[in-house]
Enzyme design. Structure first.
Site, PDB file in Angstrom:
ATOM      1  CB  CYS A   1      -0.926  -0.028   1.215  1.00 12.96           C
ATOM      2  SG  CYS A   1      -1.914   1.467   1.388  1.00 12.96           S
TER       3      CYS A   1
ATOM      4  CB  CYS B   1      -0.449   2.483   4.108  1.00  6.18           C
ATOM      5  SG  CYS B   1      -1.933   1.785   3.408  1.00  6.18           S
ATOM      6  CG  ASP B   2       3.336   1.150   4.346  1.00  7.09           C
ATOM      7  OD1 ASP B   2       2.905   1.651   5.404  1.00  7.09           O
ATOM      8  OD2 ASP B   2       3.138  -0.034   4.024  1.00  7.09           O
TER       9      ASP B   2
END
Ligand code: NAP
Length: 323
Positions: A136, A139-140
């Site tokens: 992701c 997200c990261d």
């Protein structure tokens, strides 16, 4: 817990969609039962810092966010079972939801079982999960500032991940197993014209290398078998998702990829059964959108229960008058 009585609402799944539905439904006094699964909490349980969920300016760890959501749902009277649903019967009402030996009956059901990211399935991918391997970018991605990264895949997800990563990474290499992308022409054009993105064609990942964290990938050319090394600090796997709908096959209309078809908010093809989150949404796939849809499905279920109850009481009244 009321094991034999007919419940108002059973929620299957305990990611942001399922737990938000539980918070709303329990506050509406529906006393929902959440069948949370053997590994409760959904995909956020394998995410580290969540920096884009509103209300947490300093960020929050994915598992911590899910614990808080569960506490909030519990506070208003939600029951939980930490086990997997083994089968459902939506052919008649009340619906049946079976967990092992126990069958629960309910006037309505919300399906929030999410989707699972597909992974390459190689040993080193597991080893570096959360240490440079991610599924992701949203997200990261921010953890890879000024670092070269690789994105694996050739569909819209891979290109979307790659484009997002160009905000942070020094360079993004898209590794695809064929010489033509599967992604839509628009996304292809955007990726091909981005100067931070380059492509490695006809190649698969043989191994992800590093010590404590990722320092590169070994790629194999599928036509020649030749191997080459690419130095990267992050590897984003974007080879697709699979909706967790196996137990609903034959019970509810699914699209050709297995996602639940919804209409008018969160209604599915079976009246009284609702769906929210990644189990029907392959486009947005965010914790916050799943949570929003969980809210929608709880409100839809509440309205459905009110309508069916007032219909049933009108019928009862009519019968009493006839008698
Ligand atoms: P997808 O379209 O199924 O693409 C998966 C990609 O990964 C394909 O290029 C596939 O290669 C590759 N792949 C699959 N297994 C692999 C493996 N084991 N090793 C290496 N490569 C592998 O999945 P997606 O990109 O997640 O998209 C899913 C759906 O969501 C699509 O309908 C897409 O249009 C939609 N979506 C839309 C947007 C948007 O509109 N912005 C964004 C994301 C997703 P092959 O091409 O060789 O099969």
């Amino acid at each position: 817990m009321k094991e034999n009585s007919v419940r108002n609402l059973i929620i299957i799944g305990s990611g942001p969609a399922g737990l938000t539905a539980a918070i709303y439904a329990s506050r509406a006094l529906l006393e929902p039962l959440v069948v949370a699964g053997r590994t409760p909490g959904g995909q956020l349980m394998i995410t580290s810092e969540v920096e884009n969920f509103p209300g947490f300016p300093e960020s929050i760890l994915g598992p911590e966010l899910m614990v808080k959501m569960r506490e909030q749902a519990t506070r208003f009277g939600t029951d939980f079972i930490d086990d997997d649903v083994t089968s459902v019967d939506f052919s008649r009402r009340p619906f049946a939801v079976t967990v092992g030996e126990q069958t629960y009956r309910s006037r309505s059901v919300i399906i929030a079982t999410g989707a699972s990211a597909l992974w390459l399935g190689i040993e080193s991918e597991k080893k570096f999960m959360g240490k440079g391997v991610s599924g992701c970018a949203t997200c990261d991605g921010a953890f890879f500032r000024n670092v070269p990264v690789a994105v694996i895949g050739g569909g819209d997800s891979a290109l979307e991940e790659a484009l997002f990563l160009t905000r942070y990474a020094s360079h993004v290499t898209i590794v695809h197993r064929r010489d033509r992308l599967r992604a839509s022409p628009y996304m292809q054009r955007r990726a091909e014209t981005n100067e931070k993105i380059s492509f490695v064609w006809n190649s698969v990942v043989k191994e992800i290398t590093g010590d404590k964290k990722v320092d590169g990938v070994i790629l194999e050319d599928v036509r020649t078998g030749e191997e080459r090394r690419l130095n990267v600090g992050g590897v984003f796997i974007a080879i697709g998702h699979r909706p967790n709908t196996d137990i609903f096959k034959g019970q509810i209309p699914l699209d050709e990829k297995g996602y639940i078809i919804v209409h008018d908010g969160s209604r599915t093809g079976v009246e009284g059964v609702f769906a929210s989150g990644d189990v029907h949404d392959h486009r947005y796939r965010q914790a916050i959108t799943a949570a929003g849809m969980g809210c929608i499905s709880a409100l839809d279920a509440q309205r459905f229960l009110e309508e069916t109850e007032s219909h049933a009481s009108a019928e009862r009244e009519e019968e009493t008058q006839k008698a």
